[in-house]
Write an enzyme that holds these catalytic residues in place. Structure first.
Site: not given
Length: 318
Positions: A91, A143
């Site tokens: 993440h 991301c």
């Protein structure tokens, strides 16, 4: 001499098992890259440090402190001419910037398994510590990873062209955790009622928190690039985009990160040496053909944009 150069790597895969943020392909990404580094890029397995959060794994857990310590050890070992590589799959997020005039009013960060954020300033500090003529390539399949080395020069960046011609046939998850969710998690740990993320990070992680939270605002400018440096960032997407984690349950295949998989396809399908620019552009093309709405980027000096990816030697056999 080429044969005398050390090739050092830190590979981090965060699947966040048994949490609401669980991903599926990140550990597979770095295990596949470890094999490729050894077989095709001349890395000694003893010089590759693996941090994954797989249950029962003998590797160190990919906490913020463990990742930063592994990266610091790698930089400390480096000498002129050495090739350093950091692959992160997990993440990513963005946090509010306190600096006036910041183009997006956001700073980029990766999310270790314990939420001890590692920010763009931490990567800038590592690049600034490199010995002369050593290179440090970062591939971040996360991301908001565009710009993850603070103030690194953009070579391939934001694009307004988004392909929607192909429909994805497999399920995927974006590799992002909303800032609000991060704040809720940190508030539950610190029990402090504040909207300032730095306060939470310092309270819970102390000296292991990111430089972004530990330094006074005025001191952040001390981390300007020292010169056209040897930091090279291949990001899975632009700063305002998400990267995909594929979970191909329907076909029973392996889960994987879309960008990591695209880069590995590029390297396997092209036996000749490729530049950093070529790797990113080819990965963009693959992702576009697969229907992904993420655009890998390249941040580095002009010279390194055209340098060979991981300084692949003449006798490599991809």
């Amino acid at each position: 001499m080429e044969g005398q150069k050390k090739r050092l790597a830190v590979l981090v895969g965060c699947n966040y098992p048994n949490t609401s943020n669980e991903l599926h392909g990140c550990i597979n990404d770095v295990l596949a890259m470890r094999d490729m580094l050894v077989k095709n890029f001349g890395f000694d397995p003893k010089n590759i440090e693996l941090l994954i959060d797989a249950p029962g794994s003998s590797s160190a857990m990919p906490t913020g402190a463990n990742i930063k310590h592994a990266l610091a050890r790698m930089v400390d070992r480096a000498e002129a001419g050495d090739v350093l590589y950091f692959h992160y799959s997990g993440h990513g997020t963005r946090i509010p910037s306190k600096k006036h005039g910041h183009p997006f009013h956001q700073e980029e960060a990766i999310l270790p398994c314990d939420f001890n954020l590692i920010t763009d300033l931490d990567f800038r500090q590592l690049v600034n510590r490199l010995p002369k003529e050593a290179s440090f390539t970062i591939l971040s399949d996360s991301c908001h990873s565009g710009g993850l080395i603070d103030k690194e020069k953009e070579q391939i960046g934001p694009s307004s062209v988004v392909s929607k011609n192909t429909t994805l046939k497999q399920s995927y998850s974006p590799k992002t955790i909303p800032f609000e969710s991060i704040m809720q998690h940190l508030s539950s740990l610190t029990k402090i009622n504040t909207t300032d993320i730095g306060t939470h990070m310092l309270e819970f992680f102390g000296s292991e928190a990111s430089l972004r939270f530990r330094l006074p605002l005025l001191d952040l400018d001390l981390f300007e690039p020292l010169r056209p440096d040897e930091g090279i960032l291949l990001s899975g997407c632009q700063a305002d985009e998400t990267s995909a984690d594929m979970n191909p349950n329907m076909g029973g295949g392996k889960a994987y990160g879309a960008f990591s998989n695209a880069v590995q396809m590029v390297l396997k399908d092209n036996p000749s040496k490729l530049s950093n620019r070529e790797v990113v552009m080819m990965a963009r093309k693959i992702l576009q053909g697969q229907g992904f709405e993420q655009h890998p980027c390249l941040y580095c000096s002009d010279e390194n944009a055209n340098a060979t990816f991981l300084w692949q030697s003449q006798n490599s056999d991809l």
